[in-house]
Design a protein around this motif. Structure first.
Motif, mmCIF file in Angstrom:
data_model
loop_
_atom_site.group_PDB
_atom_site.id
_atom_site.type_symbol
_atom_site.label_atom_id
_atom_site.label_comp_id
_atom_site.label_asym_id
_atom_site.label_seq_id
_atom_site.Cartn_x
_atom_site.Cartn_y
_atom_site.Cartn_z
ATOM 1 N N ARG A 322 10.295 -5.178 26.746
ATOM 2 C CA ARG A 322 11.383 -4.623 27.561
ATOM 3 C C ARG A 322 12.343 -3.795 26.715
ATOM 4 O O ARG A 322 13.127 -3.016 27.229
ATOM 5 N N LEU A 326 7.366 1.604 24.712
ATOM 6 C CA LEU A 326 7.827 2.988 24.940
ATOM 7 C C LEU A 326 7.639 3.411 26.394
ATOM 8 O O LEU A 326 8.536 3.963 27.017
ATOM 9 N N GLY A 327 6.456 3.149 26.933
ATOM 10 C CA GLY A 327 6.152 3.561 28.295
ATOM 11 C C GLY A 327 6.968 2.797 29.323
ATOM 12 O O GLY A 327 7.060 3.196 30.471
ATOM 13 N N TYR A 328 7.569 1.702 28.909
ATOM 14 C CA TYR A 328 8.411 0.920 29.821
ATOM 15 C C TYR A 328 9.856 1.414 29.775
ATOM 16 O O TYR A 328 10.470 1.664 30.800
ATOM 17 N N CYS A 329 10.373 1.580 28.586
ATOM 18 C CA CYS A 329 11.797 1.913 28.424
ATOM 19 C C CYS A 329 12.089 3.350 28.814
ATOM 20 O O CYS A 329 13.136 3.643 29.353
ATOM 21 N N PHE A 330 11.183 4.257 28.475
ATOM 22 C CA PHE A 330 11.508 5.675 28.580
ATOM 23 C C PHE A 330 10.864 6.375 29.769
ATOM 24 O O PHE A 330 10.823 7.585 29.825
ATOM 25 N N SER A 331 10.344 5.591 30.680
ATOM 26 C CA SER A 331 9.685 6.232 31.807
ATOM 27 C C SER A 331 10.304 5.743 33.104
ATOM 28 O O SER A 331 10.796 4.624 33.192
#
Lengths: 467, 639
Positions: A322, A326-331
């Motif tokens: 969390r 990267l794909g979770y935080c910045f998308s």
């Protein structure tokens, strides 16, 4: 000291002179030698010339407009719902191409849920999870997945490919070691590259080869215990390999994991919602507790018939993503209507495990049927919903084989069975699988439809191969 | 020409124009080289003497440039006579900043950055033809960007507050070891033989610093993220370690979502069209573009996007983040150079890293630094092998969401043409949000979209959907259709999402036979200027370009950010915050994301609250005159 001074005075003058010269010469060699090197500073004019001379390569290579793959995309116009049947160029074909194994993509109750959500939330979430992009439906879906998989926590990604590709580099950093199967899918390969860790590849599903590498690593660790203390070791495998249609030997992998203290990451994009009596994936298939796996990742784009992906596991492991996935935080987060569609699909699978039995029966039927086609090899487990049909006697020229298979696919499409070649980025795959036609099985196929698929395909093979 | 002659040149020039008057204002900060560049170069062909002189001064030049924020505007000042009102403001600013500079000069990076980005006039070293100048005037006179540094004591206090946080954290860690205290972290269980999964510092930052403001992030909502939204109430029983939802929610004005044109709606033409598409095409595709997952509707979207952007062709991807990370590796490879803005988004950085090309960063929006790096790269070639670079790709964003700045696109294009590099423009935040026709920075500067090699953007923000696109020449897009990771290894966009983009795009283009689209664009522009002007007038330090709908307001101290956000939520406003590590340590900020769906009353309410909080928290630290928002005033009256 005094004696030395005396000796110096008594020494002959030519001797002193000679020594002084020597000392000066040494000094010169040490400190001034570089001063004589010619200066290689460019003048402004030369610089400008260099700049004017430089010609870059074209941004993209020239591709003929009639490239077969481009043509296929241009000319095969697909309309309507791609369900058990798909309409290509106005012709309704049996769909053996899309990974919609349980028919969730066109399921009326899933669609109804999606529309209900649309009327409440609109389409997009308009922000990443951190900035008001979290909606109650995302929390609900995470909760549902965690419960479904018997894990402590699950984390939701907006895109299937980005799930495992973000999860691996969240844990494994430079200096760490990852043992990976040579047959893993492209998303995992990209995750491995992004982690910048040291990758040790073992032969596809070859446990002896893996153990050899693990022993090698253990020996190395013994030599340098200080380094071993900070080197994390991971083992990354796929549950059901999309490129081969076979299962990973999970019991052996878990055994090796505990023996050699590596953390096991399992990618279940294809097996989630398919394998096991309740669709919980390879862990259920082998009757292994999900606690033995450190991280399970899967896409929601196949059996679940939505978009996105998730990781699940222990809270202390999953929570880390969390802040560093990267794909979770910045998308931007998953559109809420796709989240509720996934919730509904999960509910349906949970409620009607009969679907899975149907699917498995269909998989086995098709497997045994297709094995009879002359001149081909069928790769994969009988229970796998993805099967690769390869040429039994491949030529040395890959392109030629691809063309042959494409002709077969085209012919069977014309005869109303839609199949596709398994496509790869040939230069970028770590280990390129042999060309094949990829069949995906749907649970709703009737026996007659299976027969049609078989006859159409075998006719197409006979016609093209014997030609 | 010898040195003596050369030194007399300014005298000669004085008789030609008013350069002396201008240079006196700049108090000798104008260097010989600049004078030479400005005037002499046109008069005399380059001689060896001058070249020698240049090489001596060039080293000093870089030092001087970083010190003197406005020395470079000489070119413009001499050509732009009479001096514009802008110019006057500049000189006042210049004096004021100079006094500040002596204090902050040690912070070299900050100093340089200001010199690069604060001047509304790009500094130009090249000989410019009269036409170029005319052209540049057009955009440069409109271009206003500001990044004001805090007074020194604010920085010191901010560092001290971080220091206290760290010290307290260490104390708690120590107490935890002794078994005292109630630290409730979900720490990693120690499995014998396994190497721990996390590094200590990472966990430390999370537990003892980030946790204290954790409630300002990851707030869940249960409504449309439109002009207003329902934030789900949550409480913590254990000092922010965990949260519990109470089941109720609070209606707040939404200044947090990227809903620039207000297309995040659950009713209206878009929602109706989406419903229809779900019924007709289902809710997912489950296949990749090359494996029979490319439907008629996707083709329609690809063509529409190309049309919208004014390029030959386009390709769409289901996730904005992945558009960058999955397509960049198809464009550059080993042996290529990527020049990337230092503040580029994580997805671009990941894409660059995955491509295997060499990556160099240049200072944020600093065209001089970019040119320097370009020159250096071509002259020095590849390290070790000294082969020529295969390609050079400049990667920039349209609007930088953390800074609110807009890329100096005309300069990027000029440099790209001069040095034969390629440009990758990420319009995640700018597409739809700026430009008279809502077509992003290209439209904003009135440039030709064909000058940009790779136009990338997302559907998440202005179009109220999700996903991304890449537009460019037919040749490029054909290449991506074959080689992009997304074309082969990921399923295509869900039909519902595609339909949302198609519908909203048609509205912006005015193809629905209404003026709804253009109204939204103008409303957003008005909102942006009004909101930014008012904040600046109140004396807040507001970052970025005057036309950027993301408005970062710097509060410096992390505690103030958290207080601000909590206070706003309690009083019915949802804002987002950004703190370390997303932004520099001492520059924590509040971000207001403006939307066309905000009404003036909403903006006024927020401004009123911000005004009040600004006094309480002493945030009104700006010592600059607010920018000129001329046309916004006019529209204000009209309204």
């Amino acid at each position: 000291m005094y004696d030395m001074f005396q000796a110096l005075l008594q020494a002959p003058s030519y001797h002193l002179f000679f020594e002084a010269l020597l000392i000066i010469w040494i000094f010169k060699l040490l400190f001034f030698s570089k001063a004589y090197a010619p200066e290689s500073v460019l003048t402004e004019k030369e610089k400008e010339e260099l700049i004017a001379e430089w010609q870059p390569e074209p941004l993209a290579p020239e591709i003929p407009d009639d490239h077969p793959v481009l043509m296929a995309m241009e000319n095969n116009i697909i309309t309507g719902k791609p369900g058990k049947y798909v309409t290509i160029n106005g012709k309704s074909c049996v769909n053996m191409a899309t990974l919609n194994f349980l028919g969730m993509a066109g399921n009326p109750s899933v669609e109804a849920e999606a529309i209900k959500t649309l009327k409440k939330y609109g389409v997009g979430s308009c922000g990443p999870r951190g900035f008001y992009g979290t909606m109650d439906v995302h929390l609900e879906l995470e909760d549902k997945i965690a419960k479904f998989m018997n894990c402590e926590e699950a984390i939701l990604y907006a895109f299937g490919f980005a799930t495992i590709a973000s999860a691996i580099p969240a844990y494994s950093k430079r200096g760490d070691v990852i043992f990976a199967d040579e047959g893993v899918c492209f998303a995992i390969q990209k995750g491995l590259v992004a982690s910048r860790s040291k990758i040790k590849w073992f032969k596809h599903n070859d446990m002896e080869d893996l153990e050899r590498l693990l022993i090698e690593q253990a020996k190395e660790d013994k030599k340098n215990p200080k380094k071993a203390k900070v080197t994390r070791r991971f083992l990354v495998v796929e549950g059901l390999y999309i490129n081969y249609g076979d299962l990973c030997p999970l019991p052996k992998l878990v055994e090796l994991k505990w023996k050699y203290k590596v953390r096991l990451f399992l990618e279940e994009s294809l097996s989630f919602g398919i394998l096991g009596s309740n669709g919980k994936g390879v862990t259920e298939h082998y009757n292994i507790s999900p606690d033995d796996i450190d991280l399970i990742a899967a896409s929601l784009e196949n059996a679940i018939g939505s978009t996105g992906g998730f990781c699940c596991g222990k809270k202390y492991i999953v929570d880390h993503q969390r802040l560093s996935g990267l794909g979770y935080c910045f998308s931007a987060s998953l559109p809420p209507m796709l989240a509720t569609a996934a919730i509904e699909s999960l509910r349906l699978i949970d409620e009607k495990p009969g679907m899975l039995v149907e699917l498995r029966e269909n998989c086995e039927k098709i497997h045994s049927k297709l094995s009879d086609i002359n001149g081909t090899v069928i790769v994969g487990e009988p229970i796998s919903p993805v099967k690769h049909i390869r040429l039994a006697e491949p030529s040395t020229d890959r392109d030629f084989d691809v063309q042959t298979l494409q002709k077969i696919a085209d012919l069977s499409r014309d005869n109303k069975v839609a199949v596709t070649l398994a496509r790869y980025l040939e230069e970028e795959e770590h280990k390129l699988p042999l060309p094949s036609i990829r069949i995906s099985v749907n649970n709703q196929l009737s026996d007659e439809e299976i027969d049609t698929v078989f006859t159409t395909l075998s006719e197409a093979f006979q016609k093209i191969i014997t030609h | 020409m010898n040195i003596d002659e050369f030194s007399q040149k300014p005298v000669y020039l004085a008789s030609k124009s008013d350069v002396i008057q201008d240079t006196s204002r700049i108090r000798g900060r104008m260097t010989i080289r600049e004078i030479y560049n400005t005037h002499v170069k046109e008069e005399f062909p380059a001689s060896q003497t001058v070249q020698a002189l240049e090489s001596v001064t060039s080293k000093r030049m870089t030092d001087i440039l970083s010190e003197a924020p406005f020395s470079g505007s000489v070119t413009e000042q001499t050509t732009r006579i009479p001096v514009l009102t802008h110019g006057n403001g500049l000189h006042q600013e210049n004096d004021r900043l100079k006094t500040k500079l002596s204090v902050t000069n040690k912070q070299r990076i900050n100093g340089h950055r200001r010199s690069c980005s604060e001047t509304p006039y790009g500094r130009s070293m090249q000989k410019k033809s009269e036409m170029d100048i005319q052209h540049d005037k057009k955009w440069e006179s409109r271009f206003y960007e500001s990044f004001e540094d805090p007074p020194i004591w604010t920085s010191i206090l901010t560092y001290i507050s971080f220091l206290i946080l760290i010290l307290v954290g260490h104390m708690r860690e120590f107490l935890k070891k002794l078994g005292i205290g109630r630290v409730k972290n979900i720490s990693e269980p120690n499995i014998p033989g396994f190497v721990t999964l996390y590094q200590t510092w990472e966990s430390f930052y999370h537990w003892y610093i980030f946790r204290r403001g954790k409630d300002t992030l990851y707030r869940a909502i249960n409504s449309v993220p439109g002009a207003e939204m329902d934030v789900m109430d949550r409480v913590t029983d254990d000092h922010y370690w965990t949260f519990r939802y109470t089941g109720t929610s609070t209606r707040v004005i939404n200044f947090g979502s990227y809903n620039y044109l207000g297309f995040s709606q659950n009713t209206g033409p878009c929602a109706e069209a989406v419903e229809k598409s779900v019924n007709e095409l289902g809710n997912a595709i489950c296949a990749s573009r090359q494996e029979l997952g490319y439907l008629q509707i996707h083709k329609e979207l690809d063509d529409l996007v190309a049309d919208y952007l004014g390029v030959e062709a386009a390709i769409t991807v289901p996730m904005g983040f992945a558009t960058n990370s999955m397509n960049l590796p198809a464009l550059v490879e080993k042996g290529c150079l990527i020049l990337s803005d230092e503040l580029n988004h994580a997805s671009l950085i990941l894409g660059c890293r995955l491509s295997g090309a060499q990556i160099k960063t240049f200072k944020h929006n600093c065209m001089e630094d970019l040119e320097e790096k370009l020159k250096e790269a071509i002259i020095d070639k590849q390290p070790r092998t000294h082969r020529k670079w295969k390609k050079i790709l400049i990667v920039v964003e349209g609007i930088y969401s953390m800074e609110g700045s807009i890329v100096k696109l005309p300069d990027v294009i000029r440099l790209k043409k001069k040095y034969k590099a390629y440009v990758y423009l990420d319009e995640a935040h700018s597409i739809g949000a700026i430009g008279p026709h809502g077509k992003g920075v290209v439209d904003y500067f009135g440039m030709d979209p064909k000058d940009i090699d790779i136009m990338m953007g997302t559907f998440t923000k202005s179009f109220g959907a999700v996903g991304g696109y890449i537009g460019g020449s037919k040749r490029l897009i054909n290449h991506l259709r074959l080689r992009s990771h997304s074309a082969i290894y990921s399923s295509t966009m869900a039909p519902s999402i595609v339909q949302q983009v198609i519908s909203s795009m048609n509205i912006i283009l005015g193809r629905d036979n209404s003026r709804d689209g253009i109204k939204r664009i103008n409303q957003l522009k008005w909102n942006t200027r009004y909101f930014r002007r008012r904040l600046q007038e109140m004396g807040f330090i507001v970052y970025g370009n005057k036309d950027s709908p993301v408005v970062p307001m710097v509060t410096f101290s992390p505690a103030k950010v958290v207080y601000f956000s909590r206070y706003c939520l309690e009083h019915g406003i949802g804002v987002t915050v950004a703190a370390f590590p997303a932004v520099p340590l001492e520059k924590s900020r509040i971000r207001f994301c403006l939307s066309a769906s905000h009404t003036k009353e909403m903006l006024d309410k927020v401004l009123e609250m911000t005004d009040k909080l600004g006094d309480t928290l002493s945030l009104k630290l700006s010592r600059k005159e607010p920018a000129e928002y001329g046309d916004s005033e006019d529209q204000d009256e009209e309204k």
